[in-house]
Scaffold this motif. Structure first.
Motif, mmCIF file in Angstrom:
data_model
loop_
_atom_site.group_PDB
_atom_site.id
_atom_site.type_symbol
_atom_site.label_atom_id
_atom_site.label_comp_id
_atom_site.label_asym_id
_atom_site.label_seq_id
_atom_site.Cartn_x
_atom_site.Cartn_y
_atom_site.Cartn_z
ATOM 1 N N ILE A 38 0.867 -1.189 0.000
ATOM 2 C CA ILE A 38 0.000 0.000 0.000
ATOM 3 C C ILE A 38 0.897 1.230 0.000
ATOM 4 N N GLN A 39 0.425 2.276 -0.607
ATOM 5 C CA GLN A 39 1.188 3.523 -0.705
ATOM 6 C C GLN A 39 1.239 4.229 0.652
ATOM 7 N N GLY A 40 2.262 5.060 0.811
ATOM 8 C CA GLY A 40 2.418 5.822 2.043
ATOM 9 C C GLY A 40 1.231 6.715 2.356
ATOM 10 N N GLN A 41 0.647 7.316 1.330
ATOM 11 C CA GLN A 41 -0.501 8.194 1.599
ATOM 12 C C GLN A 41 -1.676 7.385 2.134
ATOM 13 N N THR A 42 -1.850 6.158 1.669
ATOM 14 C CA THR A 42 -2.919 5.302 2.183
ATOM 15 C C THR A 42 -2.647 4.925 3.631
ATOM 16 N N LEU A 43 -1.392 4.620 3.945
ATOM 17 C CA LEU A 43 -1.021 4.294 5.320
ATOM 18 C C LEU A 43 -1.263 5.483 6.239
ATOM 19 N N ILE A 44 -0.861 6.671 5.822
ATOM 20 C CA ILE A 44 -1.076 7.890 6.621
ATOM 21 C C ILE A 44 -2.569 8.113 6.863
ATOM 22 N N GLN A 45 -3.381 7.964 5.817
ATOM 23 C CA GLN A 45 -4.822 8.148 5.957
ATOM 24 C C GLN A 45 -5.417 7.102 6.895
ATOM 25 N N LYS A 46 -4.957 5.859 6.794
ATOM 26 C CA LYS A 46 -5.447 4.785 7.654
ATOM 27 C C LYS A 46 -5.146 5.101 9.120
ATOM 28 N N ILE A 47 -3.935 5.529 9.394
ATOM 29 C CA ILE A 47 -3.558 5.870 10.766
ATOM 30 C C ILE A 47 -4.367 7.063 11.252
ATOM 31 N N GLY A 48 -4.517 8.076 10.398
ATOM 32 C CA GLY A 48 -5.272 9.272 10.774
ATOM 33 C C GLY A 48 -6.736 8.997 11.043
ATOM 34 N N ASN A 49 -7.287 7.958 10.409
ATOM 35 C CA ASN A 49 -8.697 7.619 10.581
ATOM 36 C C ASN A 49 -8.968 6.725 11.779
ATOM 37 N N GLU A 50 -7.917 6.164 12.374
ATOM 38 C CA GLU A 50 -8.095 5.307 13.555
ATOM 39 C C GLU A 50 -8.536 6.169 14.722
ATOM 40 N N ARG A 51 -9.651 5.852 15.291
ATOM 41 C CA ARG A 51 -10.175 6.652 16.402
ATOM 42 C C ARG A 51 -9.861 6.048 17.768
ATOM 43 N N ASN A 52 -9.535 4.764 17.812
ATOM 44 C CA ASN A 52 -9.341 4.115 19.105
ATOM 45 C C ASN A 52 -7.894 4.136 19.578
ATOM 46 N N GLN A 53 -7.028 4.814 18.857
ATOM 47 C CA GLN A 53 -5.623 4.865 19.249
ATOM 48 C C GLN A 53 -5.138 6.307 19.265
ATOM 49 N N LEU A 54 -4.088 6.548 20.049
ATOM 50 C CA LEU A 54 -3.463 7.867 20.055
ATOM 51 C C LEU A 54 -2.774 8.078 18.716
ATOM 52 N N ARG A 55 -2.859 9.275 18.187
ATOM 53 C CA ARG A 55 -2.276 9.562 16.872
ATOM 54 C C ARG A 55 -0.840 10.023 17.028
ATOM 55 N N PRO A 56 0.095 9.303 16.411
ATOM 56 C CA PRO A 56 1.492 9.749 16.438
ATOM 57 C C PRO A 56 1.704 10.885 15.435
ATOM 58 N N ALA A 57 2.858 11.518 15.511
ATOM 59 C CA ALA A 57 3.245 12.458 14.450
ATOM 60 C C ALA A 57 3.446 11.640 13.177
ATOM 61 N N LEU A 58 2.982 12.158 12.058
ATOM 62 C CA LEU A 58 3.029 11.433 10.789
ATOM 63 C C LEU A 58 3.887 12.200 9.793
ATOM 64 N N PHE A 59 5.032 11.637 9.440
ATOM 65 C CA PHE A 59 5.954 12.239 8.490
ATOM 66 C C PHE A 59 5.988 11.385 7.229
#
Length: 92
Positions: A38-59
């Motif tokens: 999966i592309q990095g942008q998809t991974l970033i979006q997936k992490i950003g959409n997770e509501r049950n976890q703390l969001r790390p800084a995304l670079f």
């Protein structure tokens, strides 16, 4: 001097699996924009959409100039780095 515990993935699918297992303990995710699986942008979006976890800084990093800071921000990244870059740029 600081020390970090680093998890690495060889592709986007492994990165997503690491996020699923360790998401609550991650402070920073650094991903390439283009990866197998999966592309990095998809991974970033997936992490950003997770509501049950703390969001790390995304670079996100790229060797291409077709991704602007605005594009990176729009997909949920906190920063974009053009390759090559120095590690000290990440921690500044």
């Amino acid at each position: 001097m600081q020390s970090w515990h680093v998890l690495t993935a060889t592709d986007g699918l492994q990165g997503a699996a690491l996020w699923q297992r360790h998401g609550n303990s991650l402070n920073l995710v650094v991903t390439d924009i283009r990866m197998p699986g999966i592309q990095g942008q998809t991974l970033i979006q997936k992490i950003g959409n997770e509501r049950n976890q703390l969001r790390p800084a995304l670079f996100i990093m790229t060797a291409y100039d077709d991704v602007s800071r605005e594009d990176a921000h729009n997909i949920g990244a906190d920063a974009i780095f053009q390759k090559p870059f120095r590690v000290r740029e990440l921690v500044a």
